[in-house]
Design an enzyme around this catalytic site. Structure first.
Site, PDB file in Angstrom:
ATOM      1  N   LYS A 218       0.850  -1.184   0.000  1.00 43.95           N
ATOM      2  CA  LYS A 218       0.000   0.000   0.000  1.00 43.95           C
ATOM      3  C   LYS A 218       0.887   1.236   0.000  1.00 43.95           C
ATOM      4  O   LYS A 218       1.524   1.562   0.997  1.00 43.95           O
ATOM      5  CB  LYS A 218      -0.930   0.062   1.217  1.00 43.95           C
ATOM      6  CG  LYS A 218      -2.000   1.169   1.038  1.00 43.95           C
ATOM      7  CD  LYS A 218      -2.612   1.642   2.332  1.00 43.95           C
ATOM      8  CE  LYS A 218      -1.822   2.759   2.968  1.00 43.95           C
ATOM      9  NZ  LYS A 218      -1.833   4.031   2.189  1.00 43.95           N
ATOM     10  N   GLY A 271       6.659   4.730   8.722  1.00 44.34           N
ATOM     11  CA  GLY A 271       5.814   5.898   8.902  1.00 44.34           C
ATOM     12  C   GLY A 271       5.944   6.438  10.306  1.00 44.34           C
ATOM     13  O   GLY A 271       6.972   6.265  10.967  1.00 44.34           O
ATOM     14  N   SER A 272       4.906   7.062  10.795  1.00 45.21           N
ATOM     15  CA  SER A 272       4.969   7.741  12.083  1.00 45.21           C
ATOM     16  C   SER A 272       4.883   6.751  13.238  1.00 45.21           C
ATOM     17  O   SER A 272       4.309   5.670  13.127  1.00 45.21           O
ATOM     18  CB  SER A 272       3.827   8.758  12.201  1.00 45.21           C
ATOM     19  OG  SER A 272       2.580   8.089  12.357  1.00 45.21           O
ATOM     20  N   THR A 273       5.452   7.155  14.372  1.00 45.53           N
ATOM     21  CA  THR A 273       5.362   6.338  15.580  1.00 45.53           C
ATOM     22  C   THR A 273       3.915   6.189  16.024  1.00 45.53           C
ATOM     23  O   THR A 273       3.501   5.120  16.498  1.00 45.53           O
ATOM     24  CB  THR A 273       6.222   6.967  16.689  1.00 45.53           C
ATOM     25  OG1 THR A 273       7.592   6.942  16.274  1.00 45.53           O
ATOM     26  CG2 THR A 273       6.085   6.213  17.997  1.00 45.53           C
ATOM     27  N   GLY A 276       2.444   3.555  13.955  1.00 41.66           N
ATOM     28  CA  GLY A 276       3.103   2.301  14.294  1.00 41.66           C
ATOM     29  C   GLY A 276       2.526   1.649  15.535  1.00 41.66           C
ATOM     30  O   GLY A 276       2.365   0.420  15.607  1.00 41.66           O
ATOM     31  N   GLU A 293       9.555   0.851  11.009  1.00 39.62           N
ATOM     32  CA  GLU A 293      10.574   1.907  10.925  1.00 39.62           C
ATOM     33  C   GLU A 293       9.809   3.203  11.092  1.00 39.62           C
ATOM     34  O   GLU A 293       9.078   3.632  10.210  1.00 39.62           O
ATOM     35  CB  GLU A 293      11.319   1.835   9.597  1.00 39.62           C
ATOM     36  CG  GLU A 293      12.607   2.643   9.592  1.00 39.62           C
ATOM     37  CD  GLU A 293      12.407   4.056   9.079  1.00 39.62           C
ATOM     38  OE1 GLU A 293      12.269   4.963   9.944  1.00 39.62           O
ATOM     39  OE2 GLU A 293      12.381   4.252   7.865  1.00 39.62           O
ATOM     40  N   CYS A 327      12.900  10.825   8.197  1.00 35.49           N
ATOM     41  CA  CYS A 327      12.717  10.321   9.561  1.00 35.49           C
ATOM     42  C   CYS A 327      14.002  10.404  10.360  1.00 35.49           C
ATOM     43  O   CYS A 327      13.980  10.465  11.592  1.00 35.49           O
ATOM     44  CB  CYS A 327      12.213   8.885   9.518  1.00 35.49           C
ATOM     45  SG  CYS A 327      13.225   7.798   8.507  1.00 35.49           S
ATOM     46  N   GLU A 423       8.861  15.385  16.365  1.00 34.74           N
ATOM     47  CA  GLU A 423       9.315  15.291  14.983  1.00 34.74           C
ATOM     48  C   GLU A 423       8.539  16.278  14.112  1.00 34.74           C
ATOM     49  O   GLU A 423       7.317  16.171  13.967  1.00 34.74           O
ATOM     50  CB  GLU A 423       9.131  13.872  14.459  1.00 34.74           C
ATOM     51  CG  GLU A 423       9.687  13.674  13.065  1.00 34.74           C
ATOM     52  CD  GLU A 423       9.579  12.235  12.597  1.00 34.74           C
ATOM     53  OE1 GLU A 423      10.517  11.743  11.957  1.00 34.74           O
ATOM     54  OE2 GLU A 423       8.526  11.600  12.858  1.00 34.74           O
TER      55      GLU A 423
END
Length: 526
Positions: A218, A271-273, A276, A293, A327, A423
């Protein structure tokens, strides 16, 4: 290939002295090929089971050019039912098809053809990447797309080198022979971000396919163009139907369906924490492994013995590369008090000299990827102002068309400020002052992230102390943003689980099976 070398080999020297123009963002040219002709080669349907098909519900979404805010294409939008079709196709391809049963050498040849087709189409793919993402064509042409081909080629070489061990057994209970098999894990759901669309697709696809898995990919809804074109090239290379499926769509619907599917054996996400954490929770329902990641707030430490001019330039690249949308960006810049004043003055001047504008010209920075990202960055800039950081450069949007943000530099940043803790993912450099090694090591680690870090110093004892003290998955010494296909990449703490790239990545796409075999006749070597 070093992205730092690519940047320093002419680009910075050619553009570094050119001033930002407030109207630069409004002067947007077209790519070498007319936009309509360029995007006409890109499939706008879903790739499922080796065919491009319409979504069941017939929904589509607009893909915009971030430099002009104009629509490029209307892309098919996958939802739960479409993802289920793709997953079933991948499941059938894995359970019944030739790919996981094919010899590693044969898989490697197909992956190598895939890599060669990417190389053959570098210019087209680079223009699509810059059109869709907004990054300068120099980087798409010389970094993103060549590195995509390199990554596919690297893992093509691994396909016939994945093997287990023979293991001596204690023969107290008889004579046994034991060995291990490293088998593909099955159906892999890969969800990728928008900052390096083609390269991140390769980071996920290449090791998974080399190991014999089947993939449902995706791409980010902001940047699906190169992923769809890569899917087309994969079929041309000879990838069997169902081995690679590409389902553009949105995170909660398409991404969520991948994560929740009981037929998906593993999820790999970049992607973002925040997202995640959601994926971890949802994957727990089917006890599937996840590779994550995630975000970063990487410390970059500049010791007092450096060449200040070089350190300013390298630190600038560490943060502003890819418009700050990295990132691993060196976004917490710690500078020793002995050189602090000189450094911040030169850092501000460097940011002010940066040319921002049309990504199809010789600029260093194009637009941010979309309006949401631009607004988020501007919100962080406003926070820095309000919390007392000293604004030395930039601080605003550029122009009134496209998602352009001025290269921004804050000095006198404190550790508890929002711009030092969270971030930003944009062109905002935050500079902090420190006085001792022990102090800066403690402050560098006082953050929930641990993806990357940098150390600029000449003293080897300083370098050794800091590289061992900092808790991060990658530490660059007197360089930054250097990547190699063979070197693992991933994070500590809330920056993720697992590793992309290198031999280490293969472990996340295989299962280890142990086999015991009874030896009925005693063997002379037992």
């Amino acid at each position: 290939m070093s992205l730092l070398k690519l940047a320093s080999r002419g680009l910075a020297s050619r553009l570094g002295t050119r001033a930002i123009s407030s109207s630069a963002a409004s002067r947007v040219a077209e790519p070498a090929v007319a936009v309509d002709e360029l995007v006409s080669n890109v499939p706008t349907q879903l790739l499922i089971d080796g065919k491009f098909v319409d979504p069941v519900a017939g929904r589509r979404f607009d893909v915009l050019n971030p430099a002009t805010e104009q629509r490029l294409v209307q892309m098919a939008e996958a939802d739960k039912e479409d993802v289920e079709r793709a997953v079933r196709a991948a499941r059938k391809a894995f359970d019944e098809g030739p790919w996981p049963r094919m010899g590693g050498k044969a898989r490697g040849k197909i992956l190598q053809r895939f890599a060669e087709l990417v190389e053959k189409n570098v210019e087209e793919l680079a223009q699509l990447e810059s059109l869709d993402n907004g990054k300068p064509i120099f980087f798409s042409r010389n970094a993103d797309i060549p590195l995509t081909a390199n990554h596919l080629s690297y893992f093509a070489g691994w396909a016939d080198k994945i093997h287990g061990q023979t293991i001596p057994c204690d023969n107290t209970f008889g004579n046994f022979f034991a060995y291990t098999l490293h088998e593909p894990i099955g159906v892999v759901g890969s969800i990728i971000p928008w900052n390096f669309p083609a390269l991140m697709a390769a980071w996920k696809i290449a090791p998974a396919l080399a190991a014999g898995n089947c993939v449902v990919l995706k791409p980010a809804e902001q940047t699906p163009l190169t992923a769809m074109r890569l899917g087309q090239l994969a079929l041309e290379a000879g990838l069997p139907p169902g081995v690679l499926n590409v389902v553009p769509g949105f995170g909660p619907s398409a991404g969520g369906a991948i994560v929740r599917s009981p037929l998906v054996d593993k999820v790999s996400f970049t992607g973002s924490t925040e997202v995640g954490k959601i994926i971890m929770k949802e994957a727990a329902a089917t006890v599937k492994p996840v590779g994550l990641e995630l975000g970063g707030k990487s410390p970059l430490i500049v010791w007092k013995d450096v060449d200040v001019d070089k350190a300013v330039e390298d630190a600038h690249f560490a943060l502003f590369f890819n418009h700050g949308q990295c990132c691993v960006a060196g976004s917490r810049l710690f500078v020793h008090e002995a050189i602090y004043d000189e450094f911040v003055e030169k850092a501000a001047a460097r940011a002010k000299s940066k040319k921002v504008g049309d990504p199809f010209t010789d600029v260093e920075q194009g637009p941010q990827v979309d309006r949401d990202q631009m607004d988020k960055i501007l919100g962080y800039i406003e926070s820095g102002k309000q919390q007392g950081a000293k604004l030395l450069a930039g601080g605003s949007r550029m122009g009134d068309r496209g998602y352009f943000v001025q290269p921004t530099v804050f000095a006198d940043v404190q550790d508890d400020m929002k711009i030092a803790q969270e971030e930003i993912f944009g062109p905002v450099q935050s500079i902090l002052k420190f006085s001792s090694l022990e102090e800066v090591a403690q402050r560098a680690n006082n953050n929930p992230y641990g993806l990357g870090a940098g150390v600029f110093a000449r003293d080897v004892d300083v370098i050794n102390y800091l590289t061992r003290s900092i808790r991060a998955g990658t530490v660059w010494v007197n360089c930054y943003n250097v990547f190699d296909d063979s070197v693992p990449f991933g994070g500590y703490k809330q920056s993720g689980i697992g590793r992309d790239k290198g031999e280490a990545a293969l472990a996340h796409y295989t299962q280890v099976k142990s086999v015991y075999q009874k030896m009925e006749t005693p063997q002379p070597w037992l």
